[in-house]
Design a protein around this motif. Sequence first.
Motif, short mmCIF file in Angstrom:
data_model
loop_
_atom_site.label_atom_id
_atom_site.label_comp_id
_atom_site.label_asym_id
_atom_site.label_seq_id
_atom_site.Cartn_x
_atom_site.Cartn_y
_atom_site.Cartn_z
N THR A 230 1.09 1.98 -20.12
CA THR A 230 0.44 0.71 -20.42
C THR A 230 1.41 -0.10 -21.28
OG1 THR A 230 -1.79 1.63 -20.30
CG2 THR A 230 -1.52 -0.41 -21.55
N ILE A 231 1.79 -1.27 -20.80
CA ILE A 231 2.70 -2.14 -21.51
C ILE A 231 1.88 -3.33 -22.03
CG2 ILE A 231 4.76 -3.59 -21.37
CD1 ILE A 231 4.25 -1.04 -18.68
N ILE A 232 1.95 -3.57 -23.32
CA ILE A 232 1.25 -4.71 -23.91
C ILE A 232 2.18 -5.91 -23.83
CG2 ILE A 232 0.00 -5.59 -25.91
CD1 ILE A 232 -1.11 -2.91 -24.74
N LEU A 233 1.88 -6.84 -22.92
CA LEU A 233 2.70 -8.05 -22.80
C LEU A 233 2.42 -9.02 -23.94
CD1 LEU A 233 2.68 -8.85 -18.98
CD2 LEU A 233 4.42 -7.68 -20.33
N ASN A 234 1.15 -9.21 -24.23
CA ASN A 234 0.78 -10.05 -25.37
C ASN A 234 -0.60 -9.67 -25.85
OD1 ASN A 234 -1.22 -11.69 -23.90
ND2 ASN A 234 0.55 -12.50 -22.82
N THR B 79 -1.83 -6.90 -20.07
CA THR B 79 -1.07 -5.65 -19.96
C THR B 79 -0.51 -5.51 -18.55
OG1 THR B 79 -2.95 -4.30 -19.22
CG2 THR B 79 -2.62 -4.50 -21.60
N VAL B 80 0.50 -4.68 -18.44
CA VAL B 80 0.95 -4.17 -17.15
C VAL B 80 0.70 -2.68 -17.20
CG1 VAL B 80 2.90 -3.77 -15.61
CG2 VAL B 80 2.72 -5.94 -16.83
N VAL B 81 0.05 -2.15 -16.17
CA VAL B 81 -0.24 -0.72 -16.12
C VAL B 81 0.42 -0.15 -14.88
CG1 VAL B 81 -2.05 1.03 -16.03
CG2 VAL B 81 -2.45 -1.10 -17.29
N VAL B 82 1.15 0.97 -15.08
CA VAL B 82 1.81 1.66 -13.99
C VAL B 82 1.34 3.11 -14.03
CG1 VAL B 82 4.04 2.40 -13.04
CG2 VAL B 82 3.84 0.18 -14.20
N LYS B 83 0.86 3.59 -12.89
CA LYS B 83 0.45 5.00 -12.76
C LYS B 83 1.32 5.67 -11.72
CE LYS B 83 -3.88 5.56 -12.07
NZ LYS B 83 -5.28 5.43 -11.74
N ILE B 84 1.91 6.81 -12.12
CA ILE B 84 2.80 7.55 -11.23
C ILE B 84 2.35 9.00 -11.20
CG2 ILE B 84 5.18 8.29 -10.84
CD1 ILE B 84 6.04 5.88 -12.54
N PRO B 85 2.08 9.58 -10.04
CA PRO B 85 1.96 8.93 -8.74
C PRO B 85 0.64 8.18 -8.64
CG PRO B 85 1.39 11.25 -8.51
CD PRO B 85 1.82 11.03 -9.95
N GLY B 86 0.52 7.40 -7.58
CA GLY B 86 -0.71 6.66 -7.33
C GLY B 86 -1.73 7.56 -6.66
N VAL B 87 -2.51 8.27 -7.46
CA VAL B 87 -3.46 9.26 -6.93
C VAL B 87 -4.86 8.67 -6.94
CG1 VAL B 87 -4.39 11.57 -7.24
CG2 VAL B 87 -2.02 11.10 -7.87
N ASN B 88 -5.48 8.59 -5.77
CA ASN B 88 -6.87 8.12 -5.70
C ASN B 88 -7.80 9.13 -6.37
OD1 ASN B 88 -5.89 5.98 -4.25
ND2 ASN B 88 -6.82 6.58 -2.32
N ASN B 89 -8.85 8.63 -7.00
CA ASN B 89 -9.89 9.47 -7.61
C ASN B 89 -9.34 10.41 -8.68
OD1 ASN B 89 -11.92 8.37 -5.84
ND2 ASN B 89 -11.03 9.62 -4.24
N ASP B 90 -8.38 9.92 -9.49
CA ASP B 90 -7.79 10.73 -10.55
C ASP B 90 -8.16 10.17 -11.93
OD1 ASP B 90 -6.17 12.79 -11.67
OD2 ASP B 90 -4.51 11.38 -11.89
N LYS B 91 -9.33 9.59 -12.05
CA LYS B 91 -9.80 9.07 -13.34
C LYS B 91 -11.04 9.85 -13.74
CE LYS B 91 -11.08 4.80 -15.73
NZ LYS B 91 -11.18 3.33 -15.60
N TYR B 92 -10.99 10.46 -14.91
CA TYR B 92 -12.07 11.32 -15.39
C TYR B 92 -12.54 10.81 -16.75
CZ TYR B 92 -10.24 14.26 -11.73
OH TYR B 92 -9.82 14.74 -10.51
N GLN C 79 0.83 -1.19 0.00
CA GLN C 79 0.00 0.00 0.00
C GLN C 79 0.88 1.25 0.00
OE1 GLN C 79 -3.00 0.03 3.05
NE2 GLN C 79 -4.38 1.12 1.70
N THR C 80 0.67 2.11 -1.04
CA THR C 80 1.45 3.33 -1.20
C THR C 80 0.70 4.32 -2.07
OG1 THR C 80 3.56 4.24 -1.96
CG2 THR C 80 2.70 2.36 -3.19
N ASN C 81 1.01 5.60 -1.91
CA ASN C 81 0.49 6.64 -2.80
C ASN C 81 1.50 6.97 -3.89
OD1 ASN C 81 -2.10 7.29 -1.73
ND2 ASN C 81 -1.10 8.29 -0.01
N ASP C 82 2.68 6.36 -3.84
CA ASP C 82 3.74 6.70 -4.79
C ASP C 82 3.47 6.18 -6.20
OD1 ASP C 82 5.13 7.94 -2.73
OD2 ASP C 82 6.32 6.16 -2.28
N VAL C 83 2.82 5.04 -6.31
CA VAL C 83 2.64 4.39 -7.60
C VAL C 83 1.47 3.42 -7.51
CG1 VAL C 83 4.24 2.50 -7.08
CG2 VAL C 83 3.90 3.18 -9.46
N GLU C 84 0.87 3.11 -8.66
CA GLU C 84 -0.11 2.03 -8.76
C GLU C 84 0.37 1.08 -9.85
OE1 GLU C 84 -4.02 3.59 -9.52
OE2 GLU C 84 -4.07 4.70 -7.63
N VAL C 85 0.28 -0.21 -9.60
CA VAL C 85 0.70 -1.21 -10.57
C VAL C 85 -0.36 -2.29 -10.68
CG1 VAL C 85 2.49 -2.88 -11.23
CG2 VAL C 85 3.13 -0.80 -9.96
#
Length: 112
Positions: free
Chosen positions: A57-61, A95-108, A28-34
Amino acid sequence: MKQEPEVLKLSDMIKGWFIGNFEPSAYQTNDVEVGIKKYDAGDYESSHYHKIATEFTIILNGSVEMNNTIYSDGDIIKILPGISTDFKALTSVTTVVVKIPGVNNDKYIKYK
């Protein structure tokens, strides 16, 4: 006394997200979401953006279409704050998805 690593299951996480400020979480962290996300062909997410976070967003396959551009195995898509994109799985996709920083409620949702 020998310590053993903690083992968690991706299947116990919500929609593949396993690191970030949410429950359950492996860390659990606010620094990143994976997250590791799996989609079936035809799955679709409507256009959205983040005001604060940069999303990778990384497309693995598999292959996807985002904003009328097709991406496939090994592509890394960097989406800066304020840039909207949709997501359509053209095949089964992981996919692998990484969001930096990990901000709650930041999807619009982008409305047309």
